[in-house]
Design a protein around this motif. Structure first.
Motif, PDB file in Angstrom:
ATOM      1  N   ASP A  88       0.843  -1.195   0.000  1.00 40.93           N
ATOM      2  CA  ASP A  88       0.000   0.000   0.000  1.00 40.93           C
ATOM      3  C   ASP A  88       0.877   1.243   0.000  1.00 40.93           C
ATOM      4  O   ASP A  88       1.772   1.382   0.843  1.00 40.93           O
ATOM      5  N   TRP A  89       0.591   2.148  -0.944  1.00 40.32           N
ATOM      6  CA  TRP A  89       1.269   3.448  -0.951  1.00 40.32           C
ATOM      7  C   TRP A  89       0.236   4.514  -0.633  1.00 40.32           C
ATOM      8  O   TRP A  89      -0.795   4.616  -1.297  1.00 40.32           O
ATOM      9  N   ASP A  90       0.520   5.311   0.385  1.00 36.70           N
ATOM     10  CA  ASP A  90      -0.424   6.314   0.865  1.00 36.70           C
ATOM     11  C   ASP A  90      -0.250   7.682   0.220  1.00 36.70           C
ATOM     12  O   ASP A  90      -0.859   8.661   0.656  1.00 36.70           O
ATOM     13  N   GLY A  91       0.582   7.776  -0.805  1.00 39.09           N
ATOM     14  CA  GLY A  91       0.771   9.054  -1.484  1.00 39.09           C
ATOM     15  C   GLY A  91       1.743   9.988  -0.791  1.00 39.09           C
ATOM     16  O   GLY A  91       1.832  11.163  -1.160  1.00 39.09           O
ATOM     17  N   LEU A  92       2.495   9.473   0.195  1.00 42.02           N
ATOM     18  CA  LEU A  92       3.484  10.286   0.899  1.00 42.02           C
ATOM     19  C   LEU A  92       4.887   9.919   0.429  1.00 42.02           C
ATOM     20  O   LEU A  92       5.137   8.792  -0.009  1.00 42.02           O
ATOM     21  N   ASP A  93       5.811  10.883   0.531  1.00 47.08           N
ATOM     22  CA  ASP A  93       7.192  10.594   0.183  1.00 47.08           C
ATOM     23  C   ASP A  93       7.932  10.057   1.407  1.00 47.08           C
ATOM     24  O   ASP A  93       7.332   9.805   2.464  1.00 47.08           O
ATOM     25  N   ASP A  94       9.240   9.877   1.276  1.00 47.19           N
ATOM     26  CA  ASP A  94      10.025   9.301   2.371  1.00 47.19           C
ATOM     27  C   ASP A  94      10.099  10.200   3.598  1.00 47.19           C
ATOM     28  O   ASP A  94      10.497   9.749   4.680  1.00 47.19           O
ATOM     29  N   PHE A  95       9.715  11.475   3.445  1.00 46.48           N
ATOM     30  CA  PHE A  95       9.756  12.410   4.569  1.00 46.48           C
ATOM     31  C   PHE A  95       8.367  12.646   5.167  1.00 46.48           C
ATOM     32  O   PHE A  95       8.197  13.504   6.027  1.00 46.48           O
ATOM     33  N   GLY A  96       7.374  11.913   4.663  1.00 45.53           N
ATOM     34  CA  GLY A  96       6.022  12.047   5.191  1.00 45.53           C
ATOM     35  C   GLY A  96       5.214  13.162   4.582  1.00 45.53           C
ATOM     36  O   GLY A  96       4.117  13.471   5.065  1.00 45.53           O
ATOM     37  N   ALA A  97       5.716  13.778   3.516  1.00 45.63           N
ATOM     38  CA  ALA A  97       4.991  14.862   2.854  1.00 45.63           C
ATOM     39  C   ALA A  97       4.195  14.307   1.673  1.00 45.63           C
ATOM     40  O   ALA A  97       4.614  13.340   1.021  1.00 45.63           O
ATOM     41  N   ALA A  98       3.051  14.920   1.400  1.00 45.49           N
ATOM     42  CA  ALA A  98       2.217  14.489   0.279  1.00 45.49           C
ATOM     43  C   ALA A  98       2.903  14.835  -1.039  1.00 45.49           C
ATOM     44  O   ALA A  98       3.448  15.929  -1.205  1.00 45.49           O
ATOM     45  N   VAL A  99       2.883  13.902  -1.970  1.00 44.16           N
ATOM     46  CA  VAL A  99       3.480  14.158  -3.276  1.00 44.16           C
ATOM     47  C   VAL A  99       2.528  15.003  -4.111  1.00 44.16           C
ATOM     48  O   VAL A  99       1.336  15.123  -3.814  1.00 44.16           O
ATOM     49  N   SER A 100       3.056  15.592  -5.160  1.00 42.49           N
ATOM     50  CA  SER A 100       2.248  16.423  -6.046  1.00 42.49           C
ATOM     51  C   SER A 100       1.389  15.550  -6.954  1.00 42.49           C
ATOM     52  O   SER A 100       1.632  14.352  -7.123  1.00 42.49           O
ATOM     53  N   GLU A 101       0.382  16.175  -7.544  1.00 42.27           N
ATOM     54  CA  GLU A 101      -0.439  15.457  -8.508  1.00 42.27           C
ATOM     55  C   GLU A 101       0.385  15.108  -9.746  1.00 42.27           C
ATOM     56  O   GLU A 101       1.319  15.818 -10.110  1.00 42.27           O
ATOM     57  N   GLY A 102       0.024  14.011 -10.381  1.00 41.32           N
ATOM     58  CA  GLY A 102       0.719  13.596 -11.592  1.00 41.32           C
ATOM     59  C   GLY A 102       0.891  12.092 -11.642  1.00 41.32           C
ATOM     60  O   GLY A 102       0.389  11.352 -10.786  1.00 41.32           O
ATOM     61  N   ASN A 103       1.616  11.618 -12.646  1.00 43.18           N
ATOM     62  CA  ASN A 103       1.858  10.185 -12.818  1.00 43.18           C
ATOM     63  C   ASN A 103       3.152   9.769 -12.129  1.00 43.18           C
ATOM     64  O   ASN A 103       4.152  10.502 -12.162  1.00 43.18           O
ATOM     65  N   TYR A 104       3.133   8.579 -11.544  1.00 42.51           N
ATOM     66  CA  TYR A 104       4.295   8.038 -10.842  1.00 42.51           C
ATOM     67  C   TYR A 104       4.543   6.601 -11.314  1.00 42.51           C
ATOM     68  O   TYR A 104       3.599   5.881 -11.669  1.00 42.51           O
ATOM     69  N   HIS A 105       5.829   6.230 -11.313  1.00 43.65           N
ATOM     70  CA  HIS A 105       6.230   4.906 -11.770  1.00 43.65           C
ATOM     71  C   HIS A 105       6.740   4.100 -10.578  1.00 43.65           C
ATOM     72  O   HIS A 105       7.598   4.561  -9.819  1.00 43.65           O
ATOM     73  N   ALA A 106       6.204   2.896 -10.429  1.00 45.51           N
ATOM     74  CA  ALA A 106       6.598   2.016  -9.327  1.00 45.51           C
ATOM     75  C   ALA A 106       7.420   0.852  -9.868  1.00 45.51           C
ATOM     76  O   ALA A 106       7.100   0.280 -10.917  1.00 45.51           O
ATOM     77  N   THR A 107       8.490   0.513  -9.148  1.00 48.38           N
ATOM     78  CA  THR A 107       9.327  -0.632  -9.514  1.00 48.38           C
ATOM     79  C   THR A 107       9.492  -1.534  -8.298  1.00 48.38           C
ATOM     80  O   THR A 107       9.425  -1.082  -7.151  1.00 48.38           O
ATOM     81  N   LEU A 108       9.709  -2.809  -8.570  1.00 46.74           N
ATOM     82  CA  LEU A 108       9.904  -3.790  -7.502  1.00 46.74           C
ATOM     83  C   LEU A 108      11.050  -4.719  -7.897  1.00 46.74           C
ATOM     84  O   LEU A 108      11.036  -5.294  -8.991  1.00 46.74           O
ATOM     85  N   VAL A 109      12.026  -4.836  -7.004  1.00 46.73           N
ATOM     86  CA  VAL A 109      13.175  -5.713  -7.233  1.00 46.73           C
ATOM     87  C   VAL A 109      13.283  -6.674  -6.054  1.00 46.73           C
ATOM     88  O   VAL A 109      13.163  -6.260  -4.890  1.00 46.73           O
ATOM     89  N   ALA A 110      13.497  -7.964  -6.359  1.00 44.61           N
ATOM     90  CA  ALA A 110      13.670  -8.978  -5.314  1.00 44.61           C
ATOM     91  C   ALA A 110      14.991  -9.706  -5.542  1.00 44.61           C
ATOM     92  O   ALA A 110      15.364 -10.003  -6.685  1.00 44.61           O
ATOM     93  N   TRP A 111      15.700  -9.976  -4.441  1.00 47.10           N
ATOM     94  CA  TRP A 111      16.954 -10.721  -4.513  1.00 47.10           C
ATOM     95  C   TRP A 111      16.702 -12.134  -3.987  1.00 47.10           C
ATOM     96  O   TRP A 111      16.310 -12.321  -2.829  1.00 47.10           O
ATOM     97  N   ASP A 112      16.910 -13.114  -4.856  1.00 48.75           N
ATOM     98  CA  ASP A 112      16.731 -14.514  -4.489  1.00 48.75           C
ATOM     99  C   ASP A 112      18.111 -15.163  -4.383  1.00 48.75           C
ATOM    100  O   ASP A 112      18.934 -15.040  -5.297  1.00 48.75           O
ATOM    101  N   THR A 113      18.359 -15.855  -3.285  1.00 46.39           N
ATOM    102  CA  THR A 113      19.698 -16.419  -3.060  1.00 46.39           C
ATOM    103  C   THR A 113      20.057 -17.483  -4.083  1.00 46.39           C
ATOM    104  O   THR A 113      21.241 -17.750  -4.316  1.00 46.39           O
ATOM    105  N   LYS A 114      19.052 -18.078  -4.717  1.00 52.67           N
ATOM    106  CA  LYS A 114      19.333 -19.121  -5.702  1.00 52.67           C
ATOM    107  C   LYS A 114      19.084 -18.658  -7.135  1.00 52.67           C
ATOM    108  O   LYS A 114      19.779 -19.077  -8.056  1.00 52.67           O
ATOM    109  N   GLU A 115      18.076 -17.804  -7.325  1.00 53.71           N
ATOM    110  CA  GLU A 115      17.706 -17.404  -8.677  1.00 53.71           C
ATOM    111  C   GLU A 115      18.319 -16.074  -9.097  1.00 53.71           C
ATOM    112  O   GLU A 115      18.224 -15.686 -10.257  1.00 53.71           O
ATOM    113  N   GLY A 116      18.882 -15.338  -8.159  1.00 57.71           N
ATOM    114  CA  GLY A 116      19.496 -14.068  -8.495  1.00 57.71           C
ATOM    115  C   GLY A 116      18.528 -12.902  -8.334  1.00 57.71           C
ATOM    116  O   GLY A 116      17.614 -12.941  -7.514  1.00 57.71           O
ATOM    117  N   ILE A 117      18.707 -11.872  -9.144  1.00 56.63           N
ATOM    118  CA  ILE A 117      17.902 -10.651  -9.050  1.00 56.63           C
ATOM    119  C   ILE A 117      16.724 -10.740 -10.017  1.00 56.63           C
ATOM    120  O   ILE A 117      16.902 -11.031 -11.202  1.00 56.63           O
TER     121      ILE A 117
END
Length: 373
Positions: A88-117
Protein backbone atom coordinates in the motif's frame (compact mmCIF):
# COMPACT_ATOMS: atom_id res chain seq x y z
CA UNK A 1 36.17 -47.63 -25.10
CA UNK A 2 34.51 -45.74 -27.91
CA UNK A 3 31.16 -47.19 -26.89
CA UNK A 4 31.63 -45.96 -23.30
CA UNK A 5 32.46 -42.44 -24.43
CA UNK A 6 29.45 -42.37 -26.75
CA UNK A 7 27.12 -43.48 -23.96
CA UNK A 8 28.53 -40.79 -21.66
CA UNK A 9 27.99 -38.07 -24.26
CA UNK A 10 24.42 -39.19 -24.87
CA UNK A 11 23.76 -39.17 -21.12
CA UNK A 12 24.93 -35.57 -20.85
CA UNK A 13 22.79 -34.48 -23.77
CA UNK A 14 19.68 -36.22 -22.44
CA UNK A 15 19.93 -34.94 -18.84
CA UNK A 16 17.11 -32.35 -18.37
CA UNK A 17 18.21 -28.81 -17.49
CA UNK A 18 16.90 -26.73 -14.57
CA UNK A 19 13.13 -26.49 -14.30
CA UNK A 20 13.23 -22.72 -14.83
CA UNK A 21 14.88 -23.20 -18.23
CA UNK A 22 11.37 -23.67 -19.57
CA UNK A 23 9.47 -21.91 -16.74
CA UNK A 24 11.74 -19.24 -15.28
CA UNK A 25 10.82 -17.47 -12.02
CA UNK A 26 8.64 -14.40 -12.43
CA UNK A 27 7.73 -11.28 -10.48
CA UNK A 28 4.79 -9.03 -11.32
CA UNK A 29 2.78 -6.09 -9.92
CA UNK A 30 -0.79 -5.02 -10.58
CA UNK A 31 -2.79 -2.08 -9.20
CA UNK A 32 -6.51 -2.43 -8.62
CA UNK A 33 -7.07 1.15 -9.83
CA UNK A 34 -4.84 3.31 -12.05
CA UNK A 35 -5.53 6.49 -10.03
CA UNK A 36 -6.00 7.37 -6.38
CA UNK A 37 -6.63 10.48 -4.30
CA UNK A 38 -4.65 10.54 -1.02
CA UNK A 39 -6.69 13.35 0.54
CA UNK A 40 -8.03 11.40 3.56
CA UNK A 41 -11.66 11.63 2.50
CA UNK A 42 -12.13 7.88 2.82
CA UNK A 43 -12.43 7.24 -0.93
CA UNK A 44 -9.46 5.71 -2.79
CA UNK A 45 -6.96 7.25 -0.38
CA UNK A 46 -4.43 4.43 -0.83
CA UNK A 47 -2.94 2.77 -3.91
CA UNK A 48 -2.92 -1.00 -3.35
CA UNK A 49 -0.51 -2.93 -5.55
CA UNK A 50 -0.83 -6.69 -5.67
CA UNK A 51 2.36 -8.75 -6.03
CA UNK A 52 2.63 -12.09 -7.80
CA UNK A 53 5.83 -14.14 -7.42
CA UNK A 54 6.25 -17.57 -9.00
CA UNK A 55 9.01 -20.15 -8.66
CA UNK A 56 11.21 -18.05 -6.40
CA UNK A 57 13.37 -20.23 -4.16
CA UNK A 58 14.55 -18.11 -1.26
CA UNK A 59 14.11 -14.32 -1.17
CA UNK A 60 16.73 -12.54 0.89
CA UNK A 61 15.38 -8.99 0.54
CA UNK A 62 13.24 -6.79 -1.73
CA UNK A 63 12.79 -3.10 -2.58
CA UNK A 64 9.73 -1.18 -3.78
CA UNK A 65 10.40 2.27 -5.22
CA UNK A 66 8.18 5.10 -6.48
CA UNK A 67 9.56 7.72 -8.86
CA UNK A 68 7.99 10.80 -10.41
CA UNK A 69 7.90 11.54 -14.13
CA UNK A 70 11.37 13.13 -13.94
CA UNK A 71 12.87 9.98 -12.41
CA UNK A 72 13.28 11.37 -8.90
CA UNK A 73 12.69 8.78 -6.16
CA UNK A 74 9.84 9.80 -3.86
CA UNK A 75 9.17 6.71 -1.78
CA UNK A 76 11.15 3.56 -0.97
CA UNK A 77 9.79 0.56 0.92
CA UNK A 78 12.04 -2.41 1.70
CA UNK A 79 11.71 -5.80 3.33
CA UNK A 80 13.55 -9.05 3.95
CA UNK A 81 12.81 -12.71 3.33
CA UNK A 82 9.11 -12.96 2.45
CA UNK A 83 7.57 -10.89 -0.33
CA UNK A 84 4.22 -9.34 0.73
CA UNK A 85 1.06 -10.19 -1.18
CA UNK A 86 0.39 -6.47 -1.64
CA UNK A 87 1.99 -3.10 -0.96
CA UNK A 88 0.00 0.00 0.00
CA UNK A 89 1.27 3.45 -0.95
CA UNK A 90 -0.42 6.31 0.86
CA UNK A 91 0.77 9.05 -1.48
CA UNK A 92 3.48 10.29 0.90
CA UNK A 93 7.19 10.59 0.18
CA UNK A 94 10.03 9.30 2.37
CA UNK A 95 9.76 12.41 4.57
CA UNK A 96 6.02 12.05 5.19
CA UNK A 97 4.99 14.86 2.85
CA UNK A 98 2.22 14.49 0.28
CA UNK A 99 3.48 14.16 -3.28
CA UNK A 100 2.25 16.42 -6.05
CA UNK A 101 -0.44 15.46 -8.51
CA UNK A 102 0.72 13.60 -11.59
CA UNK A 103 1.86 10.19 -12.82
CA UNK A 104 4.30 8.04 -10.84
CA UNK A 105 6.23 4.91 -11.77
CA UNK A 106 6.60 2.02 -9.33
CA UNK A 107 9.33 -0.63 -9.51
CA UNK A 108 9.90 -3.79 -7.50
CA UNK A 109 13.18 -5.71 -7.23
CA UNK A 110 13.67 -8.98 -5.31
CA UNK A 111 16.95 -10.72 -4.51
CA UNK A 112 16.73 -14.51 -4.49
CA UNK A 113 19.70 -16.42 -3.06
CA UNK A 114 19.33 -19.12 -5.70
CA UNK A 115 17.71 -17.40 -8.68
CA UNK A 116 19.50 -14.07 -8.49
CA UNK A 117 17.90 -10.65 -9.05
CA UNK A 118 14.34 -10.45 -10.34
CA UNK A 119 12.67 -7.22 -11.45
CA UNK A 120 8.94 -6.78 -11.93
CA UNK A 121 7.67 -4.78 -14.92
CA UNK A 122 7.21 -1.16 -13.87
CA UNK A 123 3.74 0.11 -13.05
CA UNK A 124 2.30 3.60 -13.61
CA UNK A 125 -0.31 5.17 -11.34
CA UNK A 126 -1.71 8.68 -11.08
CA UNK A 127 -2.20 10.91 -8.04
CA UNK A 128 -5.23 13.20 -8.36
CA UNK A 129 -6.67 15.11 -5.39
CA UNK A 130 -8.55 17.81 -7.30
CA UNK A 131 -12.32 17.40 -7.77
CA UNK A 132 -13.67 17.61 -11.32
CA UNK A 133 -14.56 21.05 -12.65
CA UNK A 134 -18.26 20.81 -13.42
CA UNK A 135 -20.59 23.24 -15.18
CA UNK A 136 -24.30 23.06 -15.95
CA UNK A 137 -26.57 25.60 -17.60
CA UNK A 138 -29.99 25.57 -19.16
CA UNK A 139 -29.85 25.55 -22.96
CA UNK A 140 -32.16 28.35 -24.01
CA UNK A 141 -31.50 27.70 -27.72
CA UNK A 142 -32.59 24.07 -27.68
CA UNK A 143 -35.52 23.01 -29.87
CA UNK A 144 -38.91 23.51 -28.29
CA UNK A 145 -41.89 21.25 -28.26
CA UNK A 146 -40.51 18.08 -26.67
CA UNK A 147 -41.75 19.05 -23.22
CA UNK A 148 -38.29 18.69 -21.72
CA UNK A 149 -35.61 20.81 -20.10
CA UNK A 150 -32.35 21.01 -22.07
CA UNK A 151 -28.96 21.54 -20.45
CA UNK A 152 -25.40 22.25 -21.56
CA UNK A 153 -22.96 20.29 -19.40
CA UNK A 154 -19.22 19.81 -19.07
CA UNK A 155 -16.81 18.12 -16.68
CA UNK A 156 -13.01 18.28 -16.81
CA UNK A 157 -10.59 16.30 -14.65
CA UNK A 158 -6.96 15.13 -14.56
CA UNK A 159 -7.74 11.43 -14.12
CA UNK A 160 -10.84 11.32 -16.31
CA UNK A 161 -14.54 10.96 -15.48
CA UNK A 162 -15.78 7.72 -13.95
CA UNK A 163 -19.51 8.43 -13.54
CA UNK A 164 -22.00 11.29 -13.17
CA UNK A 165 -25.44 12.07 -11.74
CA UNK A 166 -27.94 14.77 -12.72
CA UNK A 167 -30.44 15.34 -9.92
CA UNK A 168 -33.54 17.50 -9.81
CA UNK A 169 -34.72 18.75 -6.43
CA UNK A 170 -37.53 20.89 -5.13
CA UNK A 171 -36.73 24.08 -3.25
CA UNK A 172 -36.47 22.21 0.03
CA UNK A 173 -33.87 19.74 -1.29
CA UNK A 174 -36.23 16.80 -1.90
CA UNK A 175 -35.16 14.70 -4.89
CA UNK A 176 -37.63 14.69 -7.79
CA UNK A 177 -35.66 12.77 -10.40
CA UNK A 178 -32.15 11.37 -10.93
CA UNK A 179 -30.33 10.56 -14.16
CA UNK A 180 -26.96 8.84 -13.95
CA UNK A 181 -24.46 6.99 -16.09
CA UNK A 182 -20.86 5.84 -16.18
CA UNK A 183 -18.22 7.42 -18.37
CA UNK A 184 -17.89 11.01 -19.54
CA UNK A 185 -20.65 13.60 -19.25
CA UNK A 186 -22.59 14.29 -22.47
CA UNK A 187 -22.39 17.91 -23.55
CA UNK A 188 -26.18 17.99 -24.00
CA UNK A 189 -28.56 16.60 -21.40
CA UNK A 190 -32.33 16.39 -21.54
CA UNK A 191 -34.86 15.91 -18.77
CA UNK A 192 -38.50 15.25 -19.64
CA UNK A 193 -40.56 15.61 -16.45
CA UNK A 194 -43.04 12.90 -15.60
CA UNK A 195 -46.44 14.43 -16.26
CA UNK A 196 -47.98 12.24 -13.57
CA UNK A 197 -45.79 13.88 -10.91
CA UNK A 198 -47.07 17.03 -9.27
CA UNK A 199 -44.14 19.44 -9.65
CA UNK A 200 -43.58 22.06 -6.94
CA UNK A 201 -43.36 25.12 -9.21
CA UNK A 202 -39.67 25.81 -8.68
CA UNK A 203 -36.63 23.68 -8.12
CA UNK A 204 -32.98 23.19 -8.95
CA UNK A 205 -30.84 20.90 -11.08
CA UNK A 206 -27.39 19.80 -9.85
CA UNK A 207 -24.78 17.83 -11.80
CA UNK A 208 -22.42 15.73 -9.65
CA UNK A 209 -19.38 14.06 -11.19
CA UNK A 210 -16.90 11.51 -9.80
CA UNK A 211 -13.47 11.11 -11.36
CA UNK A 212 -11.44 7.91 -11.65
CA UNK A 213 -9.45 8.79 -8.53
CA UNK A 214 -12.55 9.02 -6.33
CA UNK A 215 -12.90 12.81 -6.16
CA UNK A 216 -16.34 14.38 -6.54
CA UNK A 217 -17.36 17.77 -7.85
CA UNK A 218 -20.75 19.42 -8.35
CA UNK A 219 -22.07 22.22 -10.48
CA UNK A 220 -23.71 25.27 -8.92
CA UNK A 221 -27.47 24.69 -8.67
CA UNK A 222 -29.41 25.72 -11.77
CA UNK A 223 -32.76 27.19 -10.82
CA UNK A 224 -35.73 25.88 -12.75
CA UNK A 225 -39.30 27.07 -13.04
CA UNK A 226 -41.73 24.27 -13.74
CA UNK A 227 -44.41 25.76 -15.95
CA UNK A 228 -47.72 23.99 -15.52
CA UNK A 229 -51.15 24.59 -16.93
CA UNK A 230 -52.85 27.51 -15.22
CA UNK A 231 -56.42 26.91 -14.06
CA UNK A 232 -58.92 29.11 -15.86
CA UNK A 233 -60.25 30.41 -12.57
CA UNK A 234 -56.88 31.99 -11.73
CA UNK A 235 -56.07 35.32 -13.41
CA UNK A 236 -52.86 34.78 -15.38
CA UNK A 237 -51.35 38.03 -14.15
CA UNK A 238 -51.13 36.49 -10.68
CA UNK A 239 -49.29 33.36 -11.84
CA UNK A 240 -46.29 34.46 -13.86
CA UNK A 241 -44.58 37.82 -14.22
CA UNK A 242 -41.03 39.01 -14.88
CA UNK A 243 -40.40 41.71 -12.29
CA UNK A 244 -43.46 42.72 -10.33
CA UNK A 245 -47.12 41.79 -10.87
CA UNK A 246 -49.21 44.10 -13.05
CA UNK A 247 -52.01 46.04 -11.40
CA UNK A 248 -54.89 43.73 -10.57
CA UNK A 249 -58.14 43.96 -12.39
CA UNK A 250 -60.58 46.43 -10.88
CA UNK A 251 -62.77 43.62 -9.67
CA UNK A 252 -60.08 42.72 -7.10
CA UNK A 253 -59.26 44.50 -3.85
CA UNK A 254 -55.55 44.34 -2.89
CA UNK A 255 -54.12 44.04 0.62
CA UNK A 256 -50.31 44.24 0.99
CA UNK A 257 -48.35 43.08 4.03
CA UNK A 258 -44.60 43.67 4.40
CA UNK A 259 -42.69 41.41 6.79
CA UNK A 260 -39.02 41.65 7.75
CA UNK A 261 -36.78 38.71 6.83
CA UNK A 262 -35.11 39.15 10.22
CA UNK A 263 -38.46 38.74 11.98
CA UNK A 264 -39.39 35.67 9.94
CA UNK A 265 -36.02 33.90 9.70
CA UNK A 266 -33.73 35.63 12.17
CA UNK A 267 -30.90 38.18 11.82
CA UNK A 268 -28.42 37.53 8.99
CA UNK A 269 -30.56 34.66 7.69
CA UNK A 270 -29.08 32.80 4.72
CA UNK A 271 -30.33 30.16 2.34
CA UNK A 272 -31.30 27.09 4.32
CA UNK A 273 -32.71 29.09 7.24
CA UNK A 274 -36.02 27.87 8.64
CA UNK A 275 -38.95 30.01 9.66
CA UNK A 276 -38.79 31.05 13.30
CA UNK A 277 -41.54 29.94 15.64
CA UNK A 278 -42.51 33.59 16.05
CA UNK A 279 -43.22 33.84 12.30
CA UNK A 280 -46.57 32.13 12.80
CA UNK A 281 -48.01 35.19 14.54
CA UNK A 282 -47.26 37.28 11.43
CA UNK A 283 -48.30 34.73 8.79
CA UNK A 284 -51.36 33.13 10.39
CA UNK A 285 -53.64 36.18 9.92
CA UNK A 286 -52.85 36.06 6.20
CA UNK A 287 -53.55 32.33 6.12
CA UNK A 288 -56.88 32.98 7.81
CA UNK A 289 -57.74 35.67 5.26
CA UNK A 290 -57.12 33.23 2.40
CA UNK A 291 -58.99 30.42 4.13
CA UNK A 292 -62.06 32.59 4.74
CA UNK A 293 -62.08 33.93 1.17
CA UNK A 294 -61.83 31.00 -1.29
CA UNK A 295 -61.75 33.37 -4.24
CA UNK A 296 -58.73 35.30 -2.94
CA UNK A 297 -55.29 34.92 -4.51
CA UNK A 298 -51.88 35.68 -3.00
CA UNK A 299 -48.56 36.79 -4.47
CA UNK A 300 -45.42 36.32 -2.34
CA UNK A 301 -42.45 38.53 -3.30
CA UNK A 302 -38.97 38.05 -1.84
CA UNK A 303 -36.54 40.97 -1.52
CA UNK A 304 -32.95 41.16 -0.24
CA UNK A 305 -30.18 43.74 -0.01
CA UNK A 306 -27.20 44.26 -2.33
CA UNK A 307 -24.55 42.45 -0.30
CA UNK A 308 -24.29 39.59 -2.82
CA UNK A 309 -24.03 39.14 -6.59
CA UNK A 310 -27.10 39.46 -8.79
CA UNK A 311 -27.39 35.69 -9.14
CA UNK A 312 -27.05 35.18 -5.39
CA UNK A 313 -29.64 37.83 -4.54
CA UNK A 314 -32.13 36.25 -6.94
CA UNK A 315 -31.57 32.85 -5.42
CA UNK A 316 -31.75 34.08 -1.82
CA UNK A 317 -34.86 36.20 -2.33
CA UNK A 318 -36.55 33.27 -4.08
CA UNK A 319 -35.65 31.00 -1.19
CA UNK A 320 -37.26 33.29 1.40
CA UNK A 321 -40.39 33.66 -0.74
CA UNK A 322 -40.70 29.92 -1.28
CA UNK A 323 -40.35 29.22 2.42
CA UNK A 324 -43.36 31.48 3.01
CA UNK A 325 -45.18 29.68 0.18
CA UNK A 326 -44.41 26.35 1.86
CA UNK A 327 -45.90 27.62 5.11
CA UNK A 328 -49.15 28.62 3.36
CA UNK A 329 -49.49 25.48 1.24
CA UNK A 330 -47.78 22.60 3.04
CA UNK A 331 -48.23 23.67 6.64
CA UNK A 332 -51.62 25.36 6.47
CA UNK A 333 -53.33 23.66 3.53
CA UNK A 334 -53.92 26.63 1.22
CA UNK A 335 -54.33 25.42 -2.39
CA UNK A 336 -51.04 25.91 -4.19
CA UNK A 337 -52.65 27.33 -7.34
CA UNK A 338 -53.86 30.26 -5.24
CA UNK A 339 -50.34 31.36 -4.25
CA UNK A 340 -47.71 32.66 -6.66
CA UNK A 341 -44.06 33.29 -5.82
CA UNK A 342 -41.28 35.49 -7.18
CA UNK A 343 -37.80 36.39 -5.96
CA UNK A 344 -36.92 39.94 -7.03
CA UNK A 345 -33.39 40.09 -5.63
CA UNK A 346 -32.58 43.72 -4.85
CA UNK A 347 -34.48 45.21 -7.79
CA UNK A 348 -37.02 47.06 -5.63
CA UNK A 349 -35.25 48.54 -2.58
CA UNK A 350 -37.18 50.52 0.02
CA UNK A 351 -34.16 52.22 1.58
CA UNK A 352 -30.57 53.17 0.85
CA UNK A 353 -27.98 50.42 1.22
CA UNK A 354 -25.27 52.44 3.00
CA UNK A 355 -26.51 51.65 6.52
CA UNK A 356 -27.32 48.37 8.32
CA UNK A 357 -30.81 49.67 9.04
CA UNK A 358 -31.42 50.37 5.36
CA UNK A 359 -30.18 46.95 4.29
CA UNK A 360 -32.33 45.30 6.96
CA UNK A 361 -35.39 47.16 5.70
CA UNK A 362 -34.75 45.96 2.15
CA UNK A 363 -34.59 42.33 3.30
CA UNK A 364 -38.30 41.65 3.37
CA UNK A 365 -41.18 39.45 2.26
CA UNK A 366 -44.04 41.27 0.59
CA UNK A 367 -47.35 39.39 0.52
CA UNK A 368 -50.12 40.76 -1.67
CA UNK A 369 -53.60 39.27 -1.31
CA UNK A 370 -56.23 40.02 -3.95
CA UNK A 371 -59.83 39.71 -2.80
CA UNK A 372 -62.65 39.58 -5.35
CA UNK A 373 -65.05 42.46 -4.88
Amino acid sequence: MKTTILIALLSILLIPGPTWAKNPPSLDMKAALPFFSPNKDGVQDVLTIGITAERLKKVSNWEFRVQDAAGSTKRTITGVKTLPAAIDWDGLDDFGAAVSEGNYHATLVAWDTKEGILTAPSLTAGVDVTPPTVSLSQNKNAPKGDGGVHFLASAVDLSGIDHWKLEFQDWGGKSLNVQSSSGSVPSNLLWIPDKTVDLPGRGVAILTVADRAGNRGSSPPVELEFVQEVPRTVPREFVAFKSSPPPPAKKYFQMTTILSVSDLFGPDAARGAALRREAASALDPLVQALAQNPGARAVVLGHVDTQKTVQDTRSLSSYFAWRAFSYFVKDKGIEKDRVSVKGLGNDVPLAREDTPAGRSRNRRIEIQIFFPE
